[in-house]
Design a protein around this motif. Structure first.
Motif, short mmCIF file in Angstrom:
data_model
loop_
_atom_site.label_atom_id
_atom_site.label_comp_id
_atom_site.label_asym_id
_atom_site.label_seq_id
_atom_site.Cartn_x
_atom_site.Cartn_y
_atom_site.Cartn_z
N LYS A 176 50.34 39.05 40.68
CA LYS A 176 50.24 39.99 39.23
C LYS A 176 50.70 38.81 37.74
CE LYS A 176 51.87 44.44 38.67
NZ LYS A 176 52.71 45.59 38.78
N THR A 177 50.18 39.72 36.89
CA THR A 177 50.10 38.22 36.10
C THR A 177 50.73 39.25 34.81
OG1 THR A 177 48.95 37.61 35.28
CG2 THR A 177 49.08 36.95 36.65
N ARG A 223 49.18 36.38 29.62
CA ARG A 223 49.06 35.60 28.99
C ARG A 223 48.41 34.81 30.76
NH1 ARG A 223 54.35 34.72 25.66
NH2 ARG A 223 54.06 33.02 26.95
N GLY A 224 48.80 35.48 31.89
CA GLY A 224 49.09 34.47 32.77
C GLY A 224 49.72 34.24 33.24
N THR A 225 51.24 34.62 33.22
CA THR A 225 52.77 34.55 33.33
C THR A 225 52.93 35.00 35.05
OG1 THR A 225 52.97 33.28 31.17
CG2 THR A 225 54.50 34.27 32.70
N ILE A 226 53.24 34.52 36.14
CA ILE A 226 52.93 35.59 37.10
C ILE A 226 54.31 36.51 37.02
CG2 ILE A 226 53.37 35.36 40.04
CD1 ILE A 226 52.18 32.22 39.67
N THR A 236 41.52 41.85 38.04
CA THR A 236 41.20 43.28 37.65
C THR A 236 42.21 43.18 36.30
OG1 THR A 236 42.21 44.38 39.36
CG2 THR A 236 40.43 44.20 39.21
N ILE A 237 41.40 44.07 35.77
CA ILE A 237 43.33 44.75 34.48
C ILE A 237 43.93 45.25 34.91
CG2 ILE A 237 42.97 45.33 31.82
CD1 ILE A 237 40.18 44.22 31.83
N TYR A 247 47.50 41.74 34.46
CA TYR A 247 45.94 41.30 35.57
C TYR A 247 46.80 41.35 36.71
CZ TYR A 247 44.13 39.82 31.36
OH TYR A 247 43.63 40.21 29.76
N TYR A 248 45.93 41.62 37.67
CA TYR A 248 45.93 41.64 39.24
C TYR A 248 45.28 40.57 39.63
CZ TYR A 248 48.29 46.43 39.95
OH TYR A 248 49.32 46.90 39.61
#
Ligand SMILES: Cc1cc2nc3c(=O)[nH]c(=O)nc-3n(C[C@H](O)[C@H](O)[C@H](O)COP(=O)(O)O)c2cc1C
Length: 179
Positions: A21-22, A25-28, A98-99, A109-110
């Protein structure tokens, strides 16, 4: 952390899913055990880091441009991704991103990933190689845009959408392939 890569391939089984998951911004923010097992990164080197921590240099920028544009337009994304393990090896996945909504608003996001069938990679790897060739010598932004346009024209020639092309490539090769 070294960004050097080698030819050691790591595989995982059809019964396993690599999940992360993030934030937006795509940070885990989360990884499951299979993620850590396959990538060989401990959670402390993943949580709070940008997802490009496992980016493999063989991946064309245009693939990630497609991912982010699709998510920003409110849609889920499917795609094949080559990732880097901690020691520089690699593993291929078929990803569904996915959102993550809370009270109707996107909060992150997932990504859920299965093994990428070898037959599908025989189709995808040459396309990615061509996309990287298109990107070389261009600025990151221009390269991503141009190679994504190439990918779109390729699927348009087949009278398909990117999504249908990717799903067909996965489904056609997923059954009957056992590791
Ligand atoms: C939920 C989610 C999962 C992602 N998973 C991966 C992944 O497994 N590997 C990867 O290289 N990038 C992944 N990305 C994309 C990265 O955020 C990033 O766009 C990509 O690594 C390219 O990074 P760069 O532009 O710094 O080269 C993911 C993004 C999201 C939102």
């Amino acid at each position: 952390m070294s960004s050097e890569v080698n030819q050691r391939e790591v595989t995982f089984s059809e019964n396993e899913f690599i999940v992360s998951k993030t934030d937006l911004r795509g940070t885990i923010t989360y990884v499951n055990r299979t993620f850590m097992k396959v990538s060989d990164f401990p959670s402390i080197e993943l949580i709070g880091k940008p997802h490009n921590v496992i980016r493999h240099p063989d991946m064309p920028r245009g693939a990630f441009r497609s991912l982010w544009e699709t998510l920003k337009s409110g849609n889920e994304w499917f795609g094949f991704v080559k990732n880097r393990t901690k020691d520089g090896g690699y593993y291929w996945v078929f990803a569904n991103v996915t959102i993550d909504y809370r009270e109707g608003k996107p909060i992150g996001y997932y990504s859920v990933r299965r093994p990428a069938p070898k037959g599908a990679l025989a189709i995808i790897e040459p396309i990615y190689a061509e996309m990287r060739a298109i990107e070389s010598g261009k600025s990151p932004a221009e390269g991503a845009q141009t190679s994504m346009a190439y990918l779109e024209s390729l699927v348009n020639e087949k009278k398909m959408s990117y999504r249908d092309f990717i799903l067909q490539t996965y489904v056609e090769h997923a059954s009957g392939e056992k590791e």
